[in-house]
Design a protein around this motif. Structure first.
Motif, PDB file in Angstrom:
ATOM      1  N   ARG A 273      46.339  59.088  38.065  1.00  0.00           N
ATOM      2  CA  ARG A 273      45.087  59.432  38.270  1.00  0.00           C
ATOM      3  C   ARG A 273      44.034  58.843  37.150  1.00  0.00           C
ATOM      4  O   ARG A 273      42.504  58.666  37.667  1.00  0.00           O
ATOM      5  N   ALA A 274      44.701  58.028  35.959  1.00  0.00           N
ATOM      6  CA  ALA A 274      43.360  57.388  35.450  1.00  0.00           C
ATOM      7  C   ALA A 274      43.229  56.544  35.580  1.00  0.00           C
ATOM      8  O   ALA A 274      41.700  56.171  35.902  1.00  0.00           O
ATOM      9  N   ILE A 275      44.273  55.404  36.490  1.00  0.00           N
ATOM     10  CA  ILE A 275      43.396  53.873  37.320  1.00  0.00           C
ATOM     11  C   ILE A 275      42.176  54.770  38.062  1.00  0.00           C
ATOM     12  O   ILE A 275      41.097  54.509  38.312  1.00  0.00           O
ATOM     13  N   LYS A 276      42.372  55.920  39.307  1.00  0.00           N
ATOM     14  CA  LYS A 276      41.891  56.091  39.957  1.00  0.00           C
ATOM     15  C   LYS A 276      40.638  56.886  39.470  1.00  0.00           C
ATOM     16  O   LYS A 276      38.956  56.432  40.038  1.00  0.00           O
ATOM     17  N   LEU A 277      40.568  57.410  38.407  1.00  0.00           N
ATOM     18  CA  LEU A 277      39.079  57.736  37.461  1.00  0.00           C
ATOM     19  C   LEU A 277      38.088  56.377  37.189  1.00  0.00           C
ATOM     20  O   LEU A 277      36.507  56.775  37.299  1.00  0.00           O
ATOM     21  N   ILE A 278      38.411  55.375  36.840  1.00  0.00           N
ATOM     22  CA  ILE A 278      37.547  53.828  36.864  1.00  0.00           C
ATOM     23  C   ILE A 278      37.299  53.074  37.797  1.00  0.00           C
ATOM     24  O   ILE A 278      37.332  51.966  37.337  1.00  0.00           O
ATOM     25  N   GLU A 279      37.707  53.551  39.709  1.00  0.00           N
ATOM     26  CA  GLU A 279      37.931  52.576  40.565  1.00  0.00           C
ATOM     27  C   GLU A 279      36.126  51.907  40.314  1.00  0.00           C
ATOM     28  O   GLU A 279      36.586  50.519  40.398  1.00  0.00           O
ATOM     29  N   PRO A 280      35.245  52.822  40.801  1.00  0.00           N
ATOM     30  CA  PRO A 280      34.425  51.787  40.249  1.00  0.00           C
ATOM     31  C   PRO A 280      34.471  51.035  39.319  1.00  0.00           C
ATOM     32  O   PRO A 280      33.927  49.756  39.301  1.00  0.00           O
ATOM     33  N   GLU A 281      34.681  51.371  38.557  1.00  0.00           N
ATOM     34  CA  GLU A 281      34.277  49.783  37.568  1.00  0.00           C
ATOM     35  C   GLU A 281      35.491  49.045  37.426  1.00  0.00           C
ATOM     36  O   GLU A 281      35.040  47.542  37.058  1.00  0.00           O
ATOM     37  N   ILE A 282      36.327  49.386  37.689  1.00  0.00           N
ATOM     38  CA  ILE A 282      36.958  48.527  38.336  1.00  0.00           C
ATOM     39  C   ILE A 282      36.700  47.293  39.636  1.00  0.00           C
ATOM     40  O   ILE A 282      37.034  45.392  39.934  1.00  0.00           O
ATOM     41  N   GLN A 283      35.798  47.770  40.014  1.00  0.00           N
ATOM     42  CA  GLN A 283      35.895  46.995  41.585  1.00  0.00           C
ATOM     43  C   GLN A 283      34.647  45.889  40.853  1.00  0.00           C
ATOM     44  O   GLN A 283      34.178  44.873  40.883  1.00  0.00           O
ATOM     45  N   GLU A 284      33.866  46.869  39.943  1.00  0.00           N
ATOM     46  CA  GLU A 284      32.650  45.433  39.342  1.00  0.00           C
ATOM     47  C   GLU A 284      33.147  44.608  38.576  1.00  0.00           C
ATOM     48  O   GLU A 284      32.701  43.543  38.709  1.00  0.00           O
ATOM     49  N   ALA A 285      34.341  45.471  37.810  1.00  0.00           N
ATOM     50  CA  ALA A 285      34.824  43.404  37.051  1.00  0.00           C
ATOM     51  C   ALA A 285      35.008  42.686  38.298  1.00  0.00           C
ATOM     52  O   ALA A 285      35.405  41.357  37.479  1.00  0.00           O
ATOM     53  N   ALA A 286      35.674  43.206  39.163  1.00  0.00           N
ATOM     54  CA  ALA A 286      36.899  41.877  39.988  1.00  0.00           C
ATOM     55  C   ALA A 286      35.610  41.225  40.424  1.00  0.00           C
ATOM     56  O   ALA A 286      35.580  40.622  40.603  1.00  0.00           O
ATOM     57  N   LEU A 287      34.207  41.631  40.036  1.00  0.00           N
ATOM     58  CA  LEU A 287      33.331  40.429  41.072  1.00  0.00           C
ATOM     59  C   LEU A 287      32.483  39.863  39.613  1.00  0.00           C
ATOM     60  O   LEU A 287      32.070  39.204  40.267  1.00  0.00           O
ATOM     61  N   ARG A 288      32.672  40.232  38.676  1.00  0.00           N
ATOM     62  CA  ARG A 288      31.914  39.346  37.550  1.00  0.00           C
ATOM     63  C   ARG A 288      32.968  38.305  36.798  1.00  0.00           C
ATOM     64  O   ARG A 288      32.034  37.649  36.133  1.00  0.00           O
ATOM     65  N   MET A 289      34.535  39.336  36.767  1.00  0.00           N
ATOM     66  CA  MET A 289      35.249  38.677  35.325  1.00  0.00           C
ATOM     67  C   MET A 289      35.430  36.886  35.950  1.00  0.00           C
ATOM     68  O   MET A 289      35.001  37.126  37.306  1.00  0.00           O
ATOM     69  N   ASP A 290      35.556  36.209  34.745  1.00  0.00           N
ATOM     70  CA  ASP A 290      35.172  34.662  34.965  1.00  0.00           C
ATOM     71  C   ASP A 290      37.100  34.572  35.700  1.00  0.00           C
ATOM     72  O   ASP A 290      37.723  35.135  35.244  1.00  0.00           O
ATOM     73  N   ALA A 291      36.622  33.209  36.785  1.00  0.00           N
ATOM     74  CA  ALA A 291      37.932  32.979  37.526  1.00  0.00           C
ATOM     75  C   ALA A 291      39.219  32.533  36.878  1.00  0.00           C
ATOM     76  O   ALA A 291      40.072  32.730  37.210  1.00  0.00           O
ATOM     77  N   ALA A 292      38.681  31.938  35.855  1.00  0.00           N
ATOM     78  CA  ALA A 292      39.864  31.011  34.771  1.00  0.00           C
ATOM     79  C   ALA A 292      41.289  32.556  34.432  1.00  0.00           C
ATOM     80  O   ALA A 292      42.468  32.418  34.289  1.00  0.00           O
ATOM     81  N   LEU A 293      40.745  33.681  34.360  1.00  0.00           N
ATOM     82  CA  LEU A 293      41.162  35.331  33.564  1.00  0.00           C
ATOM     83  C   LEU A 293      42.614  34.862  34.903  1.00  0.00           C
ATOM     84  O   LEU A 293      43.220  35.018  34.784  1.00  0.00           O
ATOM     85  N   PHE A 294      41.843  35.148  36.053  1.00  0.00           N
ATOM     86  CA  PHE A 294      42.311  35.503  37.355  1.00  0.00           C
ATOM     87  C   PHE A 294      43.766  33.577  37.355  1.00  0.00           C
ATOM     88  O   PHE A 294      44.932  34.874  37.692  1.00  0.00           O
ATOM     89  N   GLU A 295      43.114  32.892  37.203  1.00  0.00           N
ATOM     90  CA  GLU A 295      44.118  32.053  37.249  1.00  0.00           C
ATOM     91  C   GLU A 295      45.446  31.987  36.400  1.00  0.00           C
ATOM     92  O   GLU A 295      46.590  31.721  36.267  1.00  0.00           O
ATOM     93  N   GLU A 296      45.002  32.017  34.714  1.00  0.00           N
ATOM     94  CA  GLU A 296      45.823  32.272  33.982  1.00  0.00           C
ATOM     95  C   GLU A 296      46.848  33.945  33.764  1.00  0.00           C
ATOM     96  O   GLU A 296      47.880  33.496  33.727  1.00  0.00           O
ATOM     97  N   TYR A 297      46.302  34.740  34.721  1.00  0.00           N
ATOM     98  CA  TYR A 297      47.311  36.042  34.447  1.00  0.00           C
ATOM     99  C   TYR A 297      48.035  36.624  36.362  1.00  0.00           C
ATOM    100  O   TYR A 297      48.972  37.064  36.386  1.00  0.00           O
ATOM    101  N   TRP A 298      47.375  36.430  37.100  1.00  0.00           N
ATOM    102  CA  TRP A 298      47.809  35.711  38.327  1.00  0.00           C
ATOM    103  C   TRP A 298      48.593  34.609  38.997  1.00  0.00           C
ATOM    104  O   TRP A 298      49.076  34.950  39.854  1.00  0.00           O
ATOM    105  N   GLY A 299      48.301  33.502  38.022  1.00  0.00           N
ATOM    106  CA  GLY A 299      49.588  32.207  38.636  1.00  0.00           C
ATOM    107  C   GLY A 299      48.188  31.927  39.664  1.00  0.00           C
ATOM    108  O   GLY A 299      48.510  30.345  39.868  1.00  0.00           O
TER     109      GLY A 299
END
Length: 332
Positions: A273-299
Motif C-alpha cells: 500500500r505504501a509503494i502504491k501511494l507513491i507510484e508516480p513519484e517512483i516513476q519520475e525518480a526512475a527517469l531522472r536518477m543518476d545511472a551510477a546509483l543503479f550500478e551501485e545498488y543493482w549491480g
C-alpha cells in the motif's frame, strides 16, 4: 637524456640526500623539496635542460627535468606512505612524460628513496577531490589492481577515471558498506549537503521524494518483515547520498501514516500500500536518477525507461507472500 641516465642521477641524488639527512634531519617539507631541486640541478649536466627553481606552487610533478619529473614527498614519521596529488592532475607540467617519486623519510633512521611514480601509487583516497596515496615499496600498485597503466589512466576522461576508481573502491567494500561518492558521466555531479538532517524534520514533499528514490534503489524492502537487514541499504542511501539520518527506516514504508493515511482499516500488505501511494513519484525518480546509483545498488546500469520493469523483476524475487508485478505499476 635516457631513462637509464636519469635514474642514475636519481641514485646519486638520494644517496647524497640520505647522507645529509643523517647528519642533520630535514624538518620541513618545503625545505626538503627545495634541496631536492638544488641537488637535481647540480647533477643534471645536459645544457638543454633547465630546472625551474621557483615553479608554481601546485605544479605536478614538483621538479621538471626535461621530459622527466620528480614528485617529492616528505614525512617526519617512520613510514614510506603519504597522501599524494589529485587524480585530476589539473596542474600537470605537460612536457613531463615520465614521473618518479623521491621520498624523504625522517622518522626512525632518516633515508631518502626513489621509485617510478606508477609503481608507488597504492590507493586512492575518496574525499572531496579523490587523491592518490603513495608508498615506497608497495607490493600492490593501484594501477595494477585496476588493470590499467598510469598513462592510460591519466589520459582518460574524468568519467572514465571514475569508473576505474569506483570499481577499485567497490572491491574493498565490506558487507553492508556502500560508496558515498558516485559521480557518473559527463555533466552530472552530486554534492553531499554539508549539514546533516533528520528525516523526521523534512517537509512532506521532500520525504515523499526521498521515499520514492529509496523504494526504487532498494527493492529488498518488499521482503518479509522478519528480514533483519532489509532496510540497511535505505538508511545508507539516505545518509551517504542526501545527508539525511533516518532513525526508524521501517516507518518510511510500514507505518500507518504512510501506508494507510486515510485510516480506513482495509488491511492488506502495508508495504504494498505504501509503494502504491507513491507510484508516480517512483516513476519520475526512475527517469531522472543518476545511472551510477543503479550500478551501485543493482549491480548493473539500467536505462531509465527500463528501470520500473527491472525493479519489478527484482522485487518479485524478494517478495514471499505476494507478487509485486501483479499489483504495482499496472499502467506501465
Amino acid at each position: 637524456m635516457t631513462r637509464q641516465e636519469f635514474e642514475g642521477i636519481l641514485n646519486r641524488l638520494v644517496q647524497q640526500l640520505t647522507e645529509e639527512a643523517r647528519e642533520e634531519a630535514f624538518t620541513k617539507a618545503d625545505q626538503f623539496e627545495n634541496r631536492v631541486r638544488e641537488v637535481a640541478k647540480a647533477l643534471v649536466t645536459d645544457p638543454d635542460i633547465e630546472i625551474d627553481m621557483d615553479p608554481p606552487a601546485q605544479a605536478f610533478p614538483d621538479v621538471a627535468v626535461g621530459e622527466f619529473g620528480i614528485e617529492v614527498k616528505f614525512t617526519t614519521q617512520d613510514t614510506w606512505r603519504s597522501v599524494a596529488n589529485s587524480i585530476l592532475e589539473t596542474n600537470r607540467v605537460q612536457e613531463v612524460k615520465h614521473v618518479y617519486l623521491v621520498f624523504g623519510k625522517m622518522g626512525g633512521t632518516p633515508q631518502v628513496k626513489w621509485n617510478e611514480y606508477e609503481k608507488c601509487v597504492m590507493h586512492v583516497r575518496t574525499s572531496h577531490v579523490p587523491r592518490f596515496e603513495v608508498e615506497i615499496g608497495t607490493d600492490k600498485p593501484l594501477f595494477q589492481q585496476m588493470g590499467v597503466t598510469y598513462d592510460e589512466f591519466r589520459n582518460s576522461e574524468m568519467h572514465e577515471k571514475m569508473e576505474h576508481i569506483r570499481g577499485y573502491a567497490r572491491s574493498r567494500l565490506k558487507k553492508g558498506e556502500r560508496l558515498w561518492w558516485l559521480e557518473d558521466t559527463d555533466g552530472e555531479e552530486h554534492s553531499l549537503p554539508i549539514q546533516a538532517r533528520l528525516y523526521t524534520k523534512l517537509d512532506i514533499n521532500e520525504k515523499t521524494r526521498l521515499r520514492a528514490e529509496a523504494v526504487l534503489l532498494c527493492p529488498r524492502i518488499v521482503e518479509s518483515g522478519r528480514s533483519r537487514d532489509k532496510y540497511d541499504d535505505v538508511v545508507l542511501f539516505l545518509l551517504t547520498y542526501h545527508g539525511v539520518l533516518c532513525h526508524q527506516a521501517r516507518d518510511l514504508f510500514s507505518a500507518g501514516s504512510v501506508a494507510n493515511p486515510k485510516n480506513d482499516d482495509n488491511g492488506g500488505i502495508y508495504i504494498e500500500r505504501a509503494i502504491k501511494l507513491i507510484e508516480p513519484e517512483i516513476q519520475e525518480a526512475a527517469l531522472r536518477m543518476d545511472a551510477a546509483l543503479f550500478e551501485e545498488y543493482w549491480g548493473r546500469p539500467v536505462p531509465p525507461e527500463q528501470r520500473i520493469e527491472e525493479w519489478l523483476r527484482l522485487a518479485d524475487g524478494y517478495a514471499r507472500d505476494w507478487v509485486p508485478s501483479e499489483v504495482l505499476f499496472l499502467d506501465r
